[in-house]
Design a protein around this motif. Structure first.
Motif, PDB file in Angstrom:
ATOM      1  N   ASP A  95      -3.790  11.497  10.846  1.00 17.16           N
ATOM      2  CA  ASP A  95      -3.738  10.103  11.255  1.00 17.16           C
ATOM      3  C   ASP A  95      -3.132   9.308  10.112  1.00 17.16           C
ATOM      4  O   ASP A  95      -3.345   9.639   8.935  1.00 17.16           O
ATOM      5  N   TYR A  96      -2.398   8.252  10.443  1.00 14.41           N
ATOM      6  CA  TYR A  96      -1.706   7.429   9.452  1.00 14.41           C
ATOM      7  C   TYR A  96      -1.975   5.955   9.733  1.00 14.41           C
ATOM      8  O   TYR A  96      -2.036   5.544  10.887  1.00 14.41           O
ATOM      9  N   VAL A  97      -2.114   5.171   8.656  1.00 16.39           N
ATOM     10  CA  VAL A  97      -2.255   3.722   8.772  1.00 16.39           C
ATOM     11  C   VAL A  97      -1.265   3.081   7.822  1.00 16.39           C
ATOM     12  O   VAL A  97      -1.218   3.424   6.635  1.00 16.39           O
ATOM     13  N   LEU A  98      -0.458   2.156   8.351  1.00 16.99           N
ATOM     14  CA  LEU A  98       0.448   1.373   7.521  1.00 16.99           C
ATOM     15  C   LEU A  98      -0.200   0.015   7.284  1.00 16.99           C
ATOM     16  O   LEU A  98      -0.458  -0.727   8.225  1.00 16.99           O
ATOM     17  N   MET A  99      -0.474  -0.291   6.031  1.00 19.11           N
ATOM     18  CA  MET A  99      -1.035  -1.585   5.657  1.00 19.11           C
ATOM     19  C   MET A  99       0.120  -2.434   5.132  1.00 19.11           C
ATOM     20  O   MET A  99       0.661  -2.176   4.059  1.00 19.11           O
ATOM     21  N   ALA A 100       0.480  -3.439   5.903  1.00 22.16           N
ATOM     22  CA  ALA A 100       1.683  -4.222   5.621  1.00 22.16           C
ATOM     23  C   ALA A 100       1.481  -5.189   4.470  1.00 22.16           C
ATOM     24  O   ALA A 100       0.379  -5.655   4.201  1.00 22.16           O
ATOM     25  N   ARG A 101       2.593  -5.494   3.808  1.00 24.36           N
ATOM     26  CA  ARG A 101       2.649  -6.539   2.791  1.00 24.36           C
ATOM     27  C   ARG A 101       3.665  -7.583   3.226  1.00 24.36           C
ATOM     28  O   ARG A 101       4.550  -7.317   4.038  1.00 24.36           O
ATOM     29  N   ARG A 102       3.564  -8.755   2.655  1.00 24.18           N
ATOM     30  CA  ARG A 102       4.452  -9.859   3.019  1.00 24.18           C
ATOM     31  C   ARG A 102       5.917  -9.527   2.741  1.00 24.18           C
ATOM     32  O   ARG A 102       6.810 -10.039   3.415  1.00 24.18           O
ATOM     33  N   GLU A 103       6.189  -8.667   1.768  1.00 25.83           N
ATOM     34  CA  GLU A 103       7.564  -8.305   1.413  1.00 25.83           C
ATOM     35  C   GLU A 103       8.312  -7.672   2.587  1.00 25.83           C
ATOM     36  O   GLU A 103       9.537  -7.627   2.592  1.00 25.83           O
ATOM     37  N   ALA A 104       7.585  -7.185   3.572  1.00 26.49           N
ATOM     38  CA  ALA A 104       8.227  -6.572   4.740  1.00 26.49           C
ATOM     39  C   ALA A 104       9.012  -7.596   5.554  1.00 26.49           C
ATOM     40  O   ALA A 104       9.921  -7.224   6.301  1.00 26.49           O
ATOM     41  N   LEU A 105       8.681  -8.877   5.417  1.00 26.21           N
ATOM     42  CA  LEU A 105       9.417  -9.924   6.137  1.00 26.21           C
ATOM     43  C   LEU A 105      10.849 -10.068   5.636  1.00 26.21           C
ATOM     44  O   LEU A 105      11.778 -10.196   6.422  1.00 26.21           O
ATOM     45  N   GLY A 106      11.037 -10.058   4.319  1.00 30.63           N
ATOM     46  CA  GLY A 106      12.346 -10.303   3.747  1.00 30.63           C
ATOM     47  C   GLY A 106      13.177  -9.059   3.496  1.00 30.63           C
ATOM     48  O   GLY A 106      14.341  -9.149   3.112  1.00 30.63           O
ATOM     49  N   ARG A 107      12.588  -7.905   3.710  1.00 32.84           N
ATOM     50  CA  ARG A 107      13.283  -6.634   3.443  1.00 32.84           C
ATOM     51  C   ARG A 107      14.338  -6.378   4.516  1.00 32.84           C
ATOM     52  O   ARG A 107      14.077  -6.574   5.705  1.00 32.84           O
ATOM     53  N   ARG A 108      15.516  -5.924   4.092  1.00 31.38           N
ATOM     54  CA  ARG A 108      16.529  -5.524   5.072  1.00 31.38           C
ATOM     55  C   ARG A 108      15.965  -4.412   5.923  1.00 31.38           C
ATOM     56  O   ARG A 108      15.223  -3.555   5.459  1.00 31.38           O
ATOM     57  N   PHE A 109      16.346  -4.395   7.202  1.00 36.91           N
ATOM     58  CA  PHE A 109      15.752  -3.433   8.127  1.00 36.91           C
ATOM     59  C   PHE A 109      16.089  -1.997   7.742  1.00 36.91           C
ATOM     60  O   PHE A 109      15.233  -1.114   7.801  1.00 36.91           O
ATOM     61  N   ALA A 110      17.312  -1.740   7.326  1.00 33.60           N
ATOM     62  CA  ALA A 110      17.695  -0.374   6.939  1.00 33.60           C
ATOM     63  C   ALA A 110      16.856   0.098   5.750  1.00 33.60           C
ATOM     64  O   ALA A 110      16.439   1.269   5.689  1.00 33.60           O
ATOM     65  N   ALA A 111      16.587  -0.791   4.821  1.00 33.38           N
ATOM     66  CA  ALA A 111      15.751  -0.442   3.672  1.00 33.38           C
ATOM     67  C   ALA A 111      14.303  -0.206   4.099  1.00 33.38           C
ATOM     68  O   ALA A 111      13.624   0.673   3.567  1.00 33.38           O
ATOM     69  N   LEU A 112      13.829  -0.973   5.073  1.00 36.61           N
ATOM     70  CA  LEU A 112      12.477  -0.795   5.590  1.00 36.61           C
ATOM     71  C   LEU A 112      12.331   0.575   6.265  1.00 36.61           C
ATOM     72  O   LEU A 112      11.336   1.277   6.072  1.00 36.61           O
ATOM     73  N   VAL A 113      13.346   0.973   7.015  1.00 35.47           N
ATOM     74  CA  VAL A 113      13.338   2.292   7.654  1.00 35.47           C
ATOM     75  C   VAL A 113      13.325   3.387   6.584  1.00 35.47           C
ATOM     76  O   VAL A 113      12.585   4.372   6.700  1.00 35.47           O
ATOM     77  N   ASP A 114      14.113   3.211   5.521  1.00 35.14           N
ATOM     78  CA  ASP A 114      14.108   4.186   4.423  1.00 35.14           C
ATOM     79  C   ASP A 114      12.743   4.261   3.754  1.00 35.14           C
ATOM     80  O   ASP A 114      12.272   5.347   3.404  1.00 35.14           O
ATOM     81  N   ASP A 115      12.095   3.102   3.570  1.00 41.26           N
ATOM     82  CA  ASP A 115      10.751   3.090   2.989  1.00 41.26           C
ATOM     83  C   ASP A 115       9.780   3.904   3.837  1.00 41.26           C
ATOM     84  O   ASP A 115       8.966   4.659   3.312  1.00 41.26           O
ATOM     85  N   VAL A 116       9.871   3.759   5.155  1.00 39.02           N
ATOM     86  CA  VAL A 116       8.983   4.497   6.062  1.00 39.02           C
ATOM     87  C   VAL A 116       9.239   5.995   5.929  1.00 39.02           C
ATOM     88  O   VAL A 116       8.301   6.793   5.797  1.00 39.02           O
ATOM     89  N   ARG A 117      10.493   6.389   5.946  1.00 38.94           N
ATOM     90  CA  ARG A 117      10.834   7.821   5.824  1.00 38.94           C
ATOM     91  C   ARG A 117      10.314   8.405   4.508  1.00 38.94           C
ATOM     92  O   ARG A 117       9.709   9.480   4.487  1.00 38.94           O
ATOM     93  N   HIS A 118      10.569   7.684   3.393  1.00 37.07           N
ATOM     94  CA  HIS A 118      10.146   8.179   2.080  1.00 37.07           C
ATOM     95  C   HIS A 118       8.627   8.250   1.972  1.00 37.07           C
ATOM     96  O   HIS A 118       8.091   9.190   1.390  1.00 37.07           O
TER      97      HIS A 118
END
Length: 147
Positions: A95-118
């Motif tokens: 099971d996985y839980v993603l606990m979001a931070r405010r920085e996710a609002l301003g992050r480019r979407f491609a970079a956000l997808v890379d963060d998830v993969r990594h």
């Protein structure tokens, strides 16, 4: 391609965590930190493993992120990043839980997808310290700049 013309989601479908007790159990597991979220992961209990065959994911966006509009926007961005990053290196009995931070609002979407993969890759490899916490994924500052 599905009958309605929409593309099939890549990889195996992910389940959802819905109960508070599930989120609390995962919080005692391994953690991997990124600039935009913290990924918590934990292997399911023996009884749950027999009934479920796919990984389950939950999202947590607290009031510290912002008001309802900002929290919903962050939640939608992370859900879409999870879809776009598929297939993830998620283990089927975890099971996985993603606990979001405010920085996710301003992050480019491609970079956000890379963060998830990594983050999922690091959680699978076990890139956390001996207590199961503390691995930090560092992201370069140029990923945040809009193109």
């Amino acid at each position: 391609m599905r009958e309605d013309g929409k593309p099939e989601p890549a990889g195996e479908p992910m389940g959802r965590l819905t109960k508070r007790a599930e989120f609390q159990r995962v919080s005692r597991g391994r953690r991997v930190s990124a600039e935009t979220f913290t990924l918590q992961s934990r292997r399911r209990e023996a009884l749950e493993r027999e009934t479920a065959g796919s990984p389950r994911v939950g999202l947590t966006v607290t009031k510290s992120v912002g008001g309802a509009v900002e929290r919903n926007r962050v939640r939608r961005r992370l859900k879409e990043a999870l879809r776009a990053a598929a297939p993830l290196e998620a283990e089927s009995d975890h099971d996985y839980v993603l606990m979001a931070r405010r920085e996710a609002l301003g992050r480019r979407f491609a970079a956000l997808v890379d963060d998830v993969r990594h983050a999922f890759r690091a959680a699978r490899r076990g890139d956390a310290d001996s207590r199961g916490r503390g691995s930090v994924l560092s992201a370069s500052k140029d990923k945040d700049r809009p193109t």
